[in-house]
Write a protein that holds these residues in place. Sequence first.
Motif, PDB file in Angstrom:
ATOM      1  N   ARG A  16       3.146 -11.745  -9.534  1.00 44.96           N
ATOM      2  CA  ARG A  16       3.151 -13.044  -8.615  1.00 44.96           C
ATOM      3  C   ARG A  16       4.818 -13.653  -9.000  1.00 44.96           C
ATOM      4  O   ARG A  16       5.347 -14.040  -8.035  1.00 44.96           O
ATOM      5  N   ALA A  17       4.959 -13.867 -10.318  1.00 44.57           N
ATOM      6  CA  ALA A  17       6.132 -14.542 -10.597  1.00 44.57           C
ATOM      7  C   ALA A  17       7.329 -13.703 -10.124  1.00 44.57           C
ATOM      8  O   ALA A  17       8.342 -14.222  -9.750  1.00 44.57           O
ATOM      9  N   ALA A  19       7.540 -11.634  -7.788  1.00 45.42           N
ATOM     10  CA  ALA A  19       7.787 -11.745  -6.265  1.00 45.42           C
ATOM     11  C   ALA A  19       8.265 -12.936  -5.845  1.00 45.42           C
ATOM     12  O   ALA A  19       8.999 -12.892  -4.788  1.00 45.42           O
ATOM     13  N   ASP A  20       7.752 -14.228  -6.218  1.00 48.26           N
ATOM     14  CA  ASP A  20       8.233 -15.256  -5.897  1.00 48.26           C
ATOM     15  C   ASP A  20       9.053 -16.300  -6.743  1.00 48.26           C
ATOM     16  O   ASP A  20       9.806 -17.055  -6.340  1.00 48.26           O
ATOM     17  N   GLY A  21       9.513 -15.381  -7.812  1.00 45.55           N
ATOM     18  CA  GLY A  21      10.657 -16.012  -8.648  1.00 45.55           C
ATOM     19  C   GLY A  21      10.179 -17.249  -9.303  1.00 45.55           C
ATOM     20  O   GLY A  21      11.205 -17.901 -10.119  1.00 45.55           O
ATOM     21  N   ASP A  22       8.881 -17.657  -9.398  1.00 48.00           N
ATOM     22  CA  ASP A  22       8.466 -18.788 -10.198  1.00 48.00           C
ATOM     23  C   ASP A  22       8.020 -18.686 -11.478  1.00 48.00           C
ATOM     24  O   ASP A  22       6.863 -18.495 -11.862  1.00 48.00           O
ATOM     25  N   HIS A  23       8.918 -18.278 -12.269  1.00 46.93           N
ATOM     26  CA  HIS A  23       8.688 -17.829 -13.887  1.00 46.93           C
ATOM     27  C   HIS A  23       8.001 -18.895 -14.737  1.00 46.93           C
ATOM     28  O   HIS A  23       7.398 -18.804 -15.368  1.00 46.93           O
TER      29      HIS A  23
END
Length: 190
Positions: A16-17, A19-23
Motif C-alpha cells: 500500500r505504501a 502504491a500511495d507513497g505514504d511510507h
Amino acid sequence: MARMLTEDDVDEIAFRAAADGDHRGAAATLETLAESSDTHGETVTRASLLVDAGSQYGLAQDWDEAVRCYRAAVADSSDCPVDPRVWLHDGLLRQGKAEQAAALRAELKAARLTDPAVYEAVAESLEAVELLQDAHVWFTMGYHRCENAPVPDFLLDLLLVGRRRVRIALGHPADALDEVAEDYMETVGG
C-alpha cells in the motif's frame, strides 16, 4: 484474542505504501503493531515489525527515525529474518555516522555468522555509499564463511554476483569466483 499477524499482512502494508507513497504512515502503522504483542507470532515479531518500520522510514529518507526503529529492533532481540544490526548499519552509513557503522561492522564480523543475507546486506550498504573495497571484503568474506554452511547454493551465488559487480567497478580482473558468478548469471538469465 487478537488475530496473529502474518507476513502477508506486513507485505500488504508495504505494498500500500509503495502504491500511495505514504511510507511514514506505513512506518507508524508498523510501529503500532510492534507494540501490540498479542498479535505477534513466530514469524512476525516485535523486532521484525520494527525493522519493517525502519525500512519504511528509510524509503521516506528519514534516517533518524529509521535508525531509532533499528536500534529498538536490536535491543528487542526477538527473532528477525535477518540480524537487525545489518539494517542499523545501513541507517548509520546513510546518516554519515561512519565510525558507528564501522564499530557495528566489527561486531558483526566478530560474530562469525553463517547467514549469507547478513554479508550481502552489509556489502550492499557499503556499495551504496561507494565504499567499494569494503563491500568487496564483505561479499568475499560472506562467501567463504557460508560456503560450508547449510544454506541454499543460490544465496552463495548471489554473494558472488555482488562481489563480481564490485570487482568490475574496482577494475579488478576476473578470478575463479567471478567465473562462478558469471556461470550463475548465465543460468538464471538464459
